[in-house]
Design an enzyme around this catalytic site. Structure first.
Site, short mmCIF file in Angstrom:
data_model
loop_
_atom_site.label_atom_id
_atom_site.label_comp_id
_atom_site.label_asym_id
_atom_site.label_seq_id
_atom_site.Cartn_x
_atom_site.Cartn_y
_atom_site.Cartn_z
N GLU A 6 0.88 -1.39 -0.01
CA GLU A 6 -0.13 -0.18 -0.16
C GLU A 6 0.84 1.40 0.04
OE1 GLU A 6 -2.58 0.57 3.47
OE2 GLU A 6 -3.71 2.13 2.31
N LYS A 10 -2.58 -2.08 -3.25
CA LYS A 10 -3.38 -1.15 -2.62
C LYS A 10 -2.88 0.29 -2.68
CE LYS A 10 -5.92 -0.13 1.81
NZ LYS A 10 -6.49 -0.82 2.93
N ARG A 27 -12.60 3.65 5.99
CA ARG A 27 -13.58 4.63 6.18
C ARG A 27 -15.01 4.59 5.55
NH1 ARG A 27 -9.11 9.38 6.23
NH2 ARG A 27 -8.18 7.90 5.00
#
Ligand code: 13P
Length: 341
Positions: free
Chosen positions: A178, A220, A293
């Protein structure tokens, strides 16, 4: 290393119609999220909240392929004593673990960060594997601003990502790589594309140098988006087109899947962008979600720390997971948001 097995897990993580739940907020981050809903962050409240998510049967078995856990959570048991990891496995999803130890200031590079956690990582990975983790996550953070990112920050963060990925594969764990380019600045979408391309190119250069098997990893990335403070905000079609083009330029076809972070996008934007990209089609990798989120804001609000609210919290989580599942197949439409409410 058994590459066929790593590849099988990577493909299961990005299976059609499924994506990842990033529930790996550190102690500090989950406290911030709980503060926003007026809930005290304690070991028990964090457990209760995450148990609510993992017991959402429909979401966990139909839309979620795996869950990224935080160190505390992977060792925690549900209220009835069942390990939380077992709840995830019983639903048919794969447990994973965030293994980076957060960011630190990068010496000689004011305002820039390096991710920590490589020391003793091999030993930690072995323990996580024994507990059931089959994939891991490491997040590098690159900010855009005046004079940054520096080549130094891009280079050392890419190096650390590749060191981590190689250690994961040696431990028979699929690395989620990521490199997050933040969307906090006032830059436009083209600057985001330019920086993200540099970051991705350097990351894959390091991955190759350190002999990471691309078939046994997941990327990611951030999407190509306008900075939050930018006066011009790119629309859904532009985000989708520029993100796909950027990824095609930088990500080898041997990577089985790409699972995006939401990075502060609204729930609906994160879903709409993913859907628009999958509608473009003809892509060499699976494109799905690994949202924190954008999957959790709604259930957190609905739950608000009250056990009576668990059913509505689970409903809110299932709804977002369902919408993103549709988006991962390019089958989402805005009216499905309304229908499901
Ligand atoms: P967000 O979707 O909230 O960006 O979180 C995903 C994640 O795992 C960031 O490291």
């Amino acid at each position: 290393m058994n590459l066929a097995e790593l590849n099988k897990i990577a493909r299961a993580m990005t299976a059609p119609g499924k994506g990842l739940l990033a529930a790996d907020e550190s102690g500090g981050t989950i406290k911030k999220r709980f503060d926003a809903i007026g809930v005290e962050s304690t070991e028990d409240s964090r457990r209760d909240y995450r148990e609510m998510l993992f017991r959402s049967r429909e979401a966990m078995s139909s839309y979620i392929s795996g869950v990224i856990l935080y160190d505390e959570t992977i060792w925690q048991n549900a209220k009835d004593g069942t390990p939380l990891v077992r709840l995830i496995e019983e639903a048919g999803a794969i447990p994973g673990i965030k293994v980076d130890e957060g960011t630190q200031a990068l010496p000689n590079c004011p305002g820039e960060l390096i991710t920590a956690g490589l020391d003793k990582l091999a030993e930690r990975l072995a323990k996580y594997y024994d507990r059931g983790a089959r994939f891991a996550k490491w997040r590098a953070v690159i900010d855009i601003g005046a004079g940054i990112p520096s080549m130094t920050a891009i280079s050392v963060n890419a190096h650390a990502l590749a060191r981590y990925a190689a250690l994961c594969q040696a431990a028979q764990i699929v690395p989620i790589v990521e490199p997050e380019v933040l969307m906090d600045g006032d830059h436009d979408i083209d600057r985001c594309v330019e920086v993200t391309q540099r970051v991705l190119n350097k990351t894959f250069q390091e991955l190759r140098l350190q002999r990471v098997a691309l078939e046994g990893m997941i990327l990611k990335p951030n999407m190509a988006v306008s900075g939050k403070k930018s006066k011009t905000q790119a629309g859904v079609a532009e985000v989708a087109e520029k993100t796909v083009r950027m990824l095609k330029n930088c990500v080898p076809a041997s990577v089985p899947g790409i699972a995006f972070l939401s990075g502060g996008q609204s729930d609906k934007d994160a879903t709409a962008h993913l859907d628009a990209m999958n509608r473009i089609g003809g892509l060499p990798w699976a494109l799905t979600f690994s949202y924190g989120r954008a999957l959790q804001a709604a259930p957190q609000k609905a739950w608000s720390g009250k056990s009576d609210n668990v059913p509505v919290g689970q409903q809110a989580f299932t709804h977002r997971a369902h919408m993103n599942s549709l988006a991962s197949k390019g089958e989402w439409t805005p009216d499905q948001e309304q229908k499901a409410l």
